[in-house]
Design an enzyme around this catalytic site. Structure first.
Site, short mmCIF file in Angstrom:
data_model
loop_
_atom_site.label_atom_id
_atom_site.label_comp_id
_atom_site.label_asym_id
_atom_site.label_seq_id
_atom_site.Cartn_x
_atom_site.Cartn_y
_atom_site.Cartn_z
N CYS A 1 1.01 -1.29 -0.17
CA CYS A 1 -0.02 -0.01 0.07
C CYS A 1 1.01 1.19 0.06
O CYS A 1 1.89 1.31 0.68
CB CYS A 1 -0.99 -0.08 1.25
SG CYS A 1 -2.30 -1.13 1.02
N HIS A 2 0.48 2.31 -0.70
CA HIS A 2 1.24 3.68 -0.69
C HIS A 2 0.72 4.42 0.54
O HIS A 2 -0.48 4.38 1.06
CB HIS A 2 0.73 4.25 -2.12
CG HIS A 2 1.13 3.67 -3.31
ND1 HIS A 2 0.35 2.65 -3.77
CD2 HIS A 2 2.11 3.97 -4.41
CE1 HIS A 2 0.96 1.99 -4.78
NE2 HIS A 2 1.77 2.98 -5.05
N MET B 1 -8.19 -0.14 0.86
CA MET B 1 -7.44 -0.78 1.97
C MET B 1 -7.55 -0.04 3.07
O MET B 1 -7.55 -0.69 4.23
CB MET B 1 -6.01 -1.00 1.37
CG MET B 1 -5.65 -2.01 0.27
SD MET B 1 -6.74 -3.30 0.40
CE MET B 1 -5.77 -4.30 1.86
N GLU B 2 -7.52 1.30 3.06
CA GLU B 2 -7.54 1.91 4.26
C GLU B 2 -8.82 2.00 5.01
O GLU B 2 -9.10 1.80 6.18
CB GLU B 2 -7.55 3.59 4.01
CG GLU B 2 -6.00 3.78 3.64
CD GLU B 2 -5.36 3.27 2.33
OE1 GLU B 2 -4.16 3.33 2.34
OE2 GLU B 2 -6.13 3.00 1.45
N ASP C 1 -11.22 -6.67 21.78
CA ASP C 1 -10.18 -6.42 22.79
C ASP C 1 -10.93 -5.78 24.24
O ASP C 1 -10.91 -6.33 25.23
CB ASP C 1 -9.16 -5.58 22.36
CG ASP C 1 -8.10 -5.27 23.46
OD1 ASP C 1 -7.57 -6.05 24.24
OD2 ASP C 1 -8.02 -4.23 24.01
#
Length: 330
Positions: A79-80, A116-117, A131
């Site tokens: 990824c950039h 992707m972000e 969590d």
């Protein structure tokens, strides 16, 4: 076709590479991704009531999702680094199925997309929810992580099958009001399109979403301000009638901010409270005087906004998107 030509992340030697995007033109890019954390009702009740000893589950998960989107390039090797212009992470508590639905939206103006972000934000938000609650339930499951929608770039607009988000579609005749989740009040209508204009007296341009702010109206719209006509709404059924004369009429052509379906807005009394997605509006006016230079009126001899459109002020802000339910507060 060689492997390197088929997959842009593979070089001529068949090894992974980061794609060179320097020749690409920067465009506005948006991506939305979703996920779901399944849990038992007792765990969900801790989220709903704020009973988790670690703190506010959703507040922490929201921050985690935003941080994850910003660090995506450090987590996914090819990824950039992207200069994000906006990240939003939203949640919805669901009783059937039981758990927390996650939706992440990322925006940028750049040479590569933000899918992707958005996926990373949704995933890490889900992990954070796990969590925060694992002390009370360790068999929670995170699934349904996937891309809902992306726009911008050479590949164009993508919408996952079954996901309604069609602000750029000029005619949505097949949209139906969705069934409400168990225990939730059924929707009276649905948002078909959201639009804004930066100049008064002009047609509005469809947007993937609009932001409503209390005391202002539609952020970025020429009509925004502290007055009684902050937001304009129009039923698409009225537009359908006009399409018999002008078949190519599109969302925003009547200068409406929100185009709806399934609800006769003009038959509601002034003062009616509408829940539109996560926002709330109070109706202040039904109809208005048509602009003297209205292009549609000149062509057809009539215009539906003066008779069928309504106006409202924002009483609870947020984001409105195509596909959002519209409910009358009774």
């Amino acid at each position: 076709m060689t492997q390197g030509e088929d997959l842009t992340h593979i070089n001529e030697q068949g090894r992974a590479r980061m794609v060179d995007v320097s020749a690409k033109e920067g465009t506005q890019r948006v991506a939305r991704a979703a996920g779901f954390v399944h849990m038992v009702p007792a765990t969900l009740e801790l989220v709903r009531t704020g009973g988790c000893k670690k703190g506010d589950v959703l507040a922490v998960a929201q921050v985690a999702g935003i941080m994850a989107a910003k660090r995506c390039w450090e987590l996914v090797p090819m990824c950039h680094p992207i200069q994000l212009t906006g990240v939003d992470v939203r949640f919805e508590l669901s009783d059937a199925p039981c758990g927390v639905a996650i939706e992440a939206e990322c925006r940028c103006c750049g040479q590569t997309g933000v899918e992707m972000e958005a996926l990373t934000a949704a995933s890490v938000a889900g992990l954070t929810i796990y969590d925060m609650l694992k002390a009370v339930q360790r068999d929670m499951v995170i699934d349904d992580v996937g891309l809902l929608e992306k726009s911008g770039g050479k590949s164009g607009h993508f919408v996952r099958d079954g996901f309604v988000a069609s602000a750029m579609i000029t005619q949505v005749a097949e949209v139906t009001v969705p069934d409400a989740p168990l225990g939730e009040k059924p929707a009276d209508g649905i948002v078909v399109a959201t639009s804004i204009s930066t100049k008064k007296g002009t047609r509005k341009v469809p947007q993937e979403s609009i932001r409503l702010e209390v005391g202002l109206g539609v952020a970025g719209d020429a009509h925004a301000g502290a007055w009684h006509r902050m937001v304009s709404l129009l039923p698409e059924e009225s537009v359908d009638e006009m399409r018999e004369l002008l078949p190519k009429l599109a969302a925003g052509d009547f200068a409406e901010n929100i185009l709806t379906r399934g609800l006769s807005l003009k038959d509601l009394p002034v003062g009616t409270v509408l829940e539109v997605g996560e926002c709330e509006l109070a109706m202040t006016q039904i109809g208005k005087k048509c602009h003297s230079d209205c292009e549609i009126h000149r062509i057809t001899g009539k215009c539906v906004m003066p008779t069928d459109g309504v106006f409202a002020v924002v009483t609870r802000g947020g984001t409105v998107r195509p596909g959002d339910p519209v409910r009358i507060r009774r």
